[in-house]
Design an enzyme around this catalytic site. Structure first.
Site, PDB file in Angstrom:
ATOM      1  CG  ASN A  10       9.582  -5.142   2.732  1.00 33.96           C
ATOM      2  OD1 ASN A  10      10.217  -6.058   2.209  1.00 33.96           O
ATOM      3  ND2 ASN A  10       8.349  -5.290   3.199  1.00 33.96           N
ATOM      4  CD1 TRP A  11      14.294  -2.945  -1.353  1.00 34.24           C
ATOM      5  CD2 TRP A  11      15.901  -4.283  -2.170  1.00 34.24           C
ATOM      6  NE1 TRP A  11      15.464  -2.212  -1.392  1.00 34.24           N
ATOM      7  CE2 TRP A  11      16.476  -3.013  -1.885  1.00 34.24           C
ATOM      8  CE3 TRP A  11      16.737  -5.284  -2.688  1.00 34.24           C
ATOM      9  CZ2 TRP A  11      17.828  -2.723  -2.104  1.00 34.24           C
ATOM     10  CZ3 TRP A  11      18.080  -4.997  -2.905  1.00 34.24           C
ATOM     11  CH2 TRP A  11      18.620  -3.733  -2.616  1.00 34.24           C
ATOM     12  CE  LYS A  12       5.952  -4.527   0.359  1.00 26.66           C
ATOM     13  NZ  LYS A  12       4.539  -4.209   0.361  1.00 26.66           N
ATOM     14  CG  HIS A  96       5.348  -6.715   5.985  1.00 29.03           C
ATOM     15  ND1 HIS A  96       4.302  -6.884   5.118  1.00 29.03           N
ATOM     16  CD2 HIS A  96       5.893  -5.514   5.705  1.00 29.03           C
ATOM     17  CE1 HIS A  96       4.217  -5.812   4.327  1.00 29.03           C
ATOM     18  NE2 HIS A  96       5.178  -4.969   4.670  1.00 29.03           N
ATOM     19  CD  GLU A  98       3.094  -7.280   1.666  1.00 29.18           C
ATOM     20  OE1 GLU A  98       4.243  -7.723   1.486  1.00 29.18           O
ATOM     21  OE2 GLU A  98       2.743  -6.135   1.317  1.00 29.18           O
ATOM     22  CD  GLU A 168       4.948  -1.376   7.249  1.00 24.23           C
ATOM     23  OE1 GLU A 168       5.588  -0.680   6.461  1.00 24.23           O
ATOM     24  OE2 GLU A 168       4.776  -2.592   7.100  1.00 24.23           O
ATOM     25  N   GLY A 174       1.012  -0.196   0.036  1.00 23.02           N
ATOM     26  CA  GLY A 174       0.936  -0.501  -1.390  1.00 23.02           C
ATOM     27  C   GLY A 174      -0.313   0.047  -2.052  1.00 23.02           C
ATOM     28  CB  SER A 214       1.542   4.878   0.383  1.00 22.22           C
ATOM     29  OG  SER A 214       0.848   3.712  -0.045  1.00 22.22           O
ATOM     30  N   GLY A 235       8.162   0.450   1.121  1.00 20.28           N
ATOM     31  CA  GLY A 235       8.048  -0.668   0.191  1.00 20.28           C
ATOM     32  C   GLY A 235       8.369  -0.209  -1.223  1.00 20.28           C
ATOM     33  N   GLY A 236       7.327   0.072  -2.007  1.00 20.82           N
ATOM     34  CA  GLY A 236       7.473   0.385  -3.434  1.00 20.82           C
ATOM     35  C   GLY A 236       8.559   1.407  -3.758  1.00 20.82           C
TER      36      GLY A 236
HETATM   37  C1  PEP Z   1       5.660  -2.117   3.223  1.00 23.13           C
HETATM   38  O1  PEP Z   1       5.593  -3.094   2.507  1.00 23.13           O
HETATM   39  O2  PEP Z   1       6.103  -2.253   4.368  1.00 23.13           O
HETATM   40  C2  PEP Z   1       5.200  -0.828   2.704  1.00 23.13           C
HETATM   41  C3  PEP Z   1       5.075   0.154   3.545  1.00 23.13           C
HETATM   42  O3  PEP Z   1       4.923  -0.768   1.359  1.00 23.13           O
HETATM   43  P1  PEP Z   1       4.571   0.585   0.512  1.00 23.13           P
HETATM   44  O4  PEP Z   1       5.610   1.623   0.880  1.00 23.13           O
HETATM   45  O5  PEP Z   1       4.696   0.157  -0.927  1.00 23.13           O
HETATM   46  O6  PEP Z   1       3.201   0.987   0.891  1.00 23.13           O
END
Ligand code: PEP
Length: 253
Positions: A10-12, A96, A98, A168, A174, A214, A235-236
């Site tokens: 997920n590049w957000k 998600h 967010e 999640e 994050g 993470s 994500g990151g």
């Molecule tokens: C996400 O945004 O779905 C996520 C899991 O982010 P991260 O891996 O950065 O925690």
């Protein structure tokens, strides 16, 4: 039969068309030999056409990060699933944390979006997960099963089987605080049990449950080796080709 590992990035709100194309190009080269793991990337909407064109015929799927539930209409700033499908998406992330917590999407909206995804020919990746307060007050499991019940309401069993659920925990997204493999496995087992109790047996057997929060190259293998963890939503660490590929390869072992 074991479920195939499915890793999605997920590049957000990162990577406009030029940067997204560069990352897709790097992934295309690095994933040429990786055939045992299903992979998807979710660029920002404006970068979907560039990434879809770059990844055509590679087997790497393109996902949208969100959709609107209507087919079309006066919804300024929104995108219909049909438009995302036409632009090359085969998956869409729905609910998600967010979207739930920053943009205020409620369970009914998320359920409408899951139905809209199927209507448009997209497979939903339905995100569920508890906040830190909910975990500390002992409500994590009821929150997650409640989100599943509302998110999947009204679907046929074969549709549910083709959904990917991404567990999640909000406190792990994050933040660098990953759930331990045991914590994640325990919630994944709860999710599978809930599915088995609410749908015909094939659903719990087939549906893939990703862990997200993470996930990094150093912890991917221990998470992905858990019996009920069928993949990762990243994500990151998906913003860098090397770290994302290393997570994918951890699923190939
Ligand atoms: C996400 O945004 O779905 C996520 C899991 O982010 P991260 O891996 O950065 O925690």
């Amino acid at each position: 039969m074991a479920r195939r590992i499915f890793v999605a990035g997920n590049w957000k709100m990162h990577k406009g068309p030029a940067q997204a194309d560069a990352l897709a190009t790097a992934l295309k080269a690095a994933l040429v030999d990786v055939v045992t793991v299903d992979v998807a990337v979710a660029p920002p909407s404006i970068s979907i056409p560039a990434v879809s064109a770059r990844l055509k015929h590679t087997g790497v799927h393109v996902a949208a990060q969100n959709l609107h539930q209507a087919v079309g209409g006066a919804f300024t700033g929104e995108l219909a699933g049909e438009m995302l499908r036409e632009s090359g998406c085969s998956y869409v992330i729905v609910g998600h944390s967010e979207r739930r917590h920053v943009f205020g999407e409620d369970d009914a909206t998320i359920n409408a979006k899951v139905h809209a995804a199927f209507r448009a020919g997209l497979l939903p990746i339905l995100c569920v997960g508890e906040t830190l307060d909910q975990r500390q007050s002992g409500n994590a499991e009821s929150v997650v099963t409640g989100q599943l019940a509302s998110g999947l309401a009204g679907l046929a069993a074969d549709q549910v089987a083709s959904v990917t659920v991404a567990y999640e925990p909000v406190w792990a997204i994050g933040t660098g605080h990953t759930a331990t493999p045991a914590q994640a496995q325990s919630m994944h087992a709860t999710i599978r049990e809930w599915l088995a109790g609410n749908f015909p047996a094939f659903v719990a057997r087939q549906l893939r449950i990703q862990y997200g929060g993470s996930v990094k190259p150093h912890n991917a293998a221990s998470l992905l080796s858990q019996p009920d963890i069928d993949g990762a939503l990243v994500g990151g660490a998906s913003l860098d080709a090397e770290s994302f590929v290393s997570i994918i390869k951890a699923g190939a072992n």
